[in-house]
Design an enzyme around this catalytic site. Structure first.
Site, PDB file in Angstrom:
ATOM      1  N   GLU A  35      36.515  92.857 -37.496  1.00 57.85           N
ATOM      2  CA  GLU A  35      35.764  93.557 -36.416  1.00 57.85           C
ATOM      3  C   GLU A  35      36.909  92.073 -35.169  1.00 57.85           C
ATOM      4  O   GLU A  35      37.049  91.450 -35.753  1.00 57.85           O
ATOM      5  CB  GLU A  35      34.711  92.642 -35.990  1.00 57.85           C
ATOM      6  CG  GLU A  35      33.233  92.174 -35.483  1.00 57.85           C
ATOM      7  CD  GLU A  35      32.143  91.382 -35.445  1.00 57.85           C
ATOM      8  OE1 GLU A  35      31.835  90.709 -34.814  1.00 57.85           O
ATOM      9  OE2 GLU A  35      32.686  90.779 -36.725  1.00 57.85           O
ATOM     10  N   ARG A 260      36.364  87.002 -52.229  1.00 58.13           N
ATOM     11  CA  ARG A 260      36.937  86.210 -50.551  1.00 58.13           C
ATOM     12  C   ARG A 260      38.127  85.436 -50.956  1.00 58.13           C
ATOM     13  O   ARG A 260      37.962  84.428 -51.486  1.00 58.13           O
ATOM     14  CB  ARG A 260      35.502  85.620 -49.632  1.00 58.13           C
ATOM     15  CG  ARG A 260      35.110  86.579 -48.849  1.00 58.13           C
ATOM     16  CD  ARG A 260      34.691  85.203 -48.331  1.00 58.13           C
ATOM     17  NE  ARG A 260      34.901  84.827 -46.578  1.00 58.13           N
ATOM     18  CZ  ARG A 260      35.057  86.091 -45.538  1.00 58.13           C
ATOM     19  NH1 ARG A 260      34.037  87.112 -46.233  1.00 58.13           N
ATOM     20  NH2 ARG A 260      34.979  85.939 -44.841  1.00 58.13           N
ATOM     21  N   LYS A 270      36.703  83.386 -38.020  1.00 62.05           N
ATOM     22  CA  LYS A 270      38.022  83.019 -37.383  1.00 62.05           C
ATOM     23  C   LYS A 270      36.527  82.152 -36.056  1.00 62.05           C
ATOM     24  O   LYS A 270      37.519  81.501 -34.945  1.00 62.05           O
ATOM     25  CB  LYS A 270      37.290  84.591 -36.493  1.00 62.05           C
ATOM     26  CG  LYS A 270      38.566  85.531 -37.413  1.00 62.05           C
ATOM     27  CD  LYS A 270      38.188  87.078 -37.362  1.00 62.05           C
ATOM     28  CE  LYS A 270      37.011  87.605 -37.838  1.00 62.05           C
ATOM     29  NZ  LYS A 270      36.831  89.612 -37.713  1.00 62.05           N
TER      30      LYS A 270
END
Ligand code: ATP
Ligand code: MG
Length: 551
Positions: A35, A260, A270
């Site tokens: 993203e 992850r 982020k």
């Protein structure tokens, strides 16, 4: 580059491409879907390695796709930075660079198709009501709008798109199973109204698809065979499958989830990294203390070290936290082989060799790497005045101290053996000059009579060296887990994460170093020339010499 080590994902793929498998005879095709709302971090590097590395391993393809279905906070700056970072890591998407927003029209059409099939409806519950009616394990969810006529939903959905309704007024929901034990299947929202400007589609759209609806469609349109993602999407897989099964498209990508990556003493989301940048706690996304790809790059990390790290931590189904020290260990492993050796004095004090001729200069040929003769040699010059580390002299030595103190001999690396004769101090008692006499018989640092000299120190020629600033880095946070529980990560910032030494002396030839060129400064660690402040010599310490990592 080396081929990625085998893992459970590859076992799944092996089954799929074997005779009788769902993708028999097809090229393995993956994608990396960031993203564009921030810079990539080391966690993304793992995903990149899994996506691109798997495609590489199977001689397949990997697309780069900007997952820009959410119009908030996305920016072209991020898009460019993401491409740069992936290229730097050594991966290539060829001409397969896509934006999810390019598929908005098709997604809309698929949504209409679902409504027409009686598989989606416009729901007018508010967000709050929806939560309230969500039910629990023994109570199904409910929506009074579920059975509205298809024609009515088609009409409302069209008007949603045309901008007739304000944000939150209604949603498009899939009609699946209100009593499903998997809450993602309890008529999930597919579209929401959001009157917001999008960085690529501008004001064309005021309805935006939800991730769970958009992602499988993006994958299917691009012909992705294996959609590799992180574990939090595991419970969304039934919805992923439901979407591709119910729209008219002939491909069925397989979603496979993996753990992850988390690393201690840092944060990885982020949103938190952006807060550090925007609130000025660090000097940008590429601050060498940041776990971002561009930060690690500026710090001196190599693509090879990062790839080796992501390969060695492995791919599994169990989330775990990796020690920061292991990342450093991987860097050391690489730089130990590839970094040129050099001498730099971080905290200089002058050493005067009183019996060495005032106007003489000698040159010594020194190897650039002790184990790699092919890396060549360099010339270092020597004169009566050198700079040495202040810590390499003690007027009154502590126990076992083997460096300079009055009466003791040390080796000036690759040059001569010198014997310390004393020092000069200023009014505050600080040592400003150290004195020694050299033994002309020991040129090159050898002792023809075989006498033992224990200490060897690094140095630069005071009359032929360059000034440099050297930046030492430590963990950004003082605790291993700054963002778990109810901790506010900003409360745990390490005030000593950056130490700037602005009076360092380095070999003169380092004036010609190129940005990002890496060196091992003898006895000090691995350093690289900063890639941003190029108007003067600024070196970043990438990692120290000592490996504290224990397996
Ligand atoms: P963040 O929480 O840091 O914002 P994200 O998952 O929202 O991360 P995306 O840009 O959506 O960021 O991520 C792109 C891809 O990278 C996704 O497939 C995601 O699963 C993967 N990814 C993100 N963070 C990690 C991580 N820490 N370890 C492994 N993969 C990750
Ligand atoms: Mg995300």
């Amino acid at each position: 580059m080396e081929v990625m080590s085998g893992n459970f994902i590859h076992s799944f793929i092996d089954e799929d491409i074997a005779e009788g498998g769902a993708y028999y005879g097809k090229k393995v095709h993956t994608r990396f879907p960031p993203e564009p709302n921030g810079y990539l971090h080391i966690g993304h590097a793992k995903a990149i390695f899994v996506d691109f590395g798997t495609a590489e391993k199977y001689n397949g393809l990997c697309n780069l796709r900007m997952d820009d279905t959410n119009p908030t906070k996305e920016d072209v700056e991020y898009v460019d930075a993401i491409k740069e970072d992936i290229r730097w890591l050594g991966f290539d998407w060829g001409d397969r660079f896509y934006f999810a927003s390019d598929y908005f029209e098709q997604m809309y059409d698929y949504a209409v198709e679902l409504i027409k099939k009686g598989l989606a409806y416009v729901c007018e519950l508010t967000g709050e009501q929806m939560r309230e009616y969500r039910g629990d394990l023994s109570t199904p969810a409910k929506s009074p709008y579920r059975d509205r006529p298809i024609e009515e939903s088609l009409d409302l959905f069209k008007r949603m798109r045309e901008g007739e309704f304000e944000d939150g007024r209604m949603t498009l929901r899939a009609k699946i199973d209100l009593s499903s034990g998997n809450f993602n299947m309890r008529d999930p929202v597919l579209y929401r109204i959001n009157h917001m400007h999008h960085h690529r589609t501008g004001d064309k759209w005021c309805i935006y698809p939800m991730y769970d609806f958009a992602h499988p469609i993006e994958d299917a349109i691009e012909g992705i065979t294996h959609s590799l993602c992180t574990l939090e999407f595991e419970a969304h897989r039934p919805l992923y499958d439901w979407v591709v099964d119910n729209i008219s498209i002939n491909v069925k990508p397989r979603q496979i989830e993996f753990a992850r990556l988390g690393i201690n003493n840092t944060v990885m989301s982020k949103r938190k990294l952006r807060a550090l940048v925007e609130e000025g706690y660090v000097d940008g996304w590429d601050d060498p203390r940041m776990p971002t790809i561009c930060g690690l790059r500026r710090r001196g990390y190599t693509p090879k070290a990062i790839r080796s790290f992501t390969d060695q931590i492995g791919v599994s189904k169990v989330n775990s936290i990796v020690e920061y020290g292991f990342l450093e260990h991987c860097l050391r492993d690489d730089l130990n082989e590839t970094a040129t050796r050099a001498m730099a004095v971080l905290d200089p004090v002058k050493l005067v060799i009183t019996n060495y001729p005032e106007d003489k200069t000698e040159e010594f040929e020194v190897e650039n790497h002790p184990n790699h003769p092919e890396m060549g040699t360099r010339t270092v010059s020597f004169s009566r005045e050198l700079y040495i580390e202040a810590t390499d002299f003690m007027e009154e030595p502590i126990k076992k101290y083997q460096r300079l103190y009055p009466g003791n001999e040390v080796r000036i690396k690759s040059a001569y053996i010198v014997k310390c004769t004393g020092c000069k101090k200023d009014d505050n008692g600080k040592v400003v000059e150290v004195y020694a006499e050299y033994d002309p018989e020991t040129r090159g640092g050898n002792t023809p009579d075989g006498r033992k000299v224990r200490g060897t120190i690094h140095w630069v020629n005071a009359r032929d060296c360059a000034d440099a600033e050297i930046r030492l880095y430590d963990n950004l946070f003082t605790v291993p887990d700054p963002d778990t529980g109810d901790k506010n990560f900003l409360d745990y910032l390490n005030p000593d994460s950056l130490v700037v030494l602005d009076n360092c002396k380095v070999e003169n030839r380092l004036k010609d170093a190129k940005p990002e060129e890496r060196f091992q400064f003898m006895r000090q660690g691995y350093f690289c020339l900063d890639n941003k402040e190029t108007d003067r010599l600024v070196f970043n310490r990438s990692v120290s010499l000592k490996d504290s990592f224990k397996k």
